[in-house]
Motif scaffolding. Structure first.
Motif, PDB file in Angstrom:
ATOM      1  N   LYS A 156      53.602  55.041  61.065  1.00 13.06           N
ATOM      2  CA  LYS A 156      54.563  54.032  60.627  1.00 13.06           C
ATOM      3  C   LYS A 156      54.889  54.175  59.148  1.00 13.06           C
ATOM      4  N   GLN A 214      57.722  56.482  58.106  1.00 12.31           N
ATOM      5  CA  GLN A 214      59.081  56.171  58.525  1.00 12.31           C
ATOM      6  C   GLN A 214      59.870  55.617  57.331  1.00 12.31           C
ATOM      7  N   LYS A 236      61.905  52.973  56.667  1.00 16.15           N
ATOM      8  CA  LYS A 236      61.871  51.558  56.262  1.00 16.15           C
ATOM      9  C   LYS A 236      60.597  51.189  55.507  1.00 16.15           C
ATOM     10  N   CYS A 271      60.657  52.692  52.077  1.00 15.10           N
ATOM     11  CA  CYS A 271      61.610  52.000  51.215  1.00 15.10           C
ATOM     12  C   CYS A 271      61.054  50.656  50.746  1.00 15.10           C
ATOM     13  N   TYR A 272      60.420  49.916  51.646  1.00 12.67           N
ATOM     14  CA  TYR A 272      59.824  48.634  51.258  1.00 12.67           C
ATOM     15  C   TYR A 272      58.764  48.830  50.179  1.00 12.67           C
ATOM     16  N   CYS A 296      61.149  58.576  51.437  1.00  8.59           N
ATOM     17  CA  CYS A 296      62.040  57.925  52.387  1.00  8.59           C
ATOM     18  C   CYS A 296      63.225  58.834  52.688  1.00  8.59           C
ATOM     19  N   ASN A 305      64.667  60.472  56.042  1.00 12.23           N
ATOM     20  CA  ASN A 305      66.025  60.139  56.500  1.00 12.23           C
ATOM     21  C   ASN A 305      66.981  60.241  55.312  1.00 12.23           C
ATOM     22  N   PHE A 350      69.502  57.341  54.265  1.00 14.79           N
ATOM     23  CA  PHE A 350      69.004  55.978  54.047  1.00 14.79           C
ATOM     24  C   PHE A 350      69.558  55.483  52.711  1.00 14.79           C
ATOM     25  N   LYS A 362      69.789  52.671  51.030  1.00 13.74           N
ATOM     26  CA  LYS A 362      69.027  51.819  50.114  1.00 13.74           C
ATOM     27  C   LYS A 362      68.123  52.657  49.211  1.00 13.74           C
TER      28      LYS A 362
END
Length: 71
Positions: free
Chosen positions: A10, A13, A15, A18-19, A40, A44, A47, A49
């Protein structure tokens, strides 16, 4: 063991990376934020953001030419 594997999958990945980058950025730990955002994008490249936050890290570092490439 299985929960560790799920966690590791996880965290790679886009997201979650990025968080984590956002948290570091908000804490003014720009080097760590940049690392997570680049990871990130490696996961991807589209992405958006992450592109924004990389640009902002460079902007905060007064590296305006690199910032423009991401903003």
């Amino acid at each position: 063991m299985r929960s560790q594997k799920v966690f590791e999958d996880k965290i790679r990945q886009p997201k979650p990376l990025c968080y984590l980058g956002e948290i570091h950025y908000d804490s003014k730990r720009y080097s760590e934020a940049l690392t997570h955002m680049k990871n990130c994008l490696a996961s991807n490249p589209s992405f958006h953001k992450a592109h924004y936050y990389i640009g902002m890290v460079y902007f905060q570092s007064r590296n305006f030419l690199q910032a423009i490439q991401f903003l």
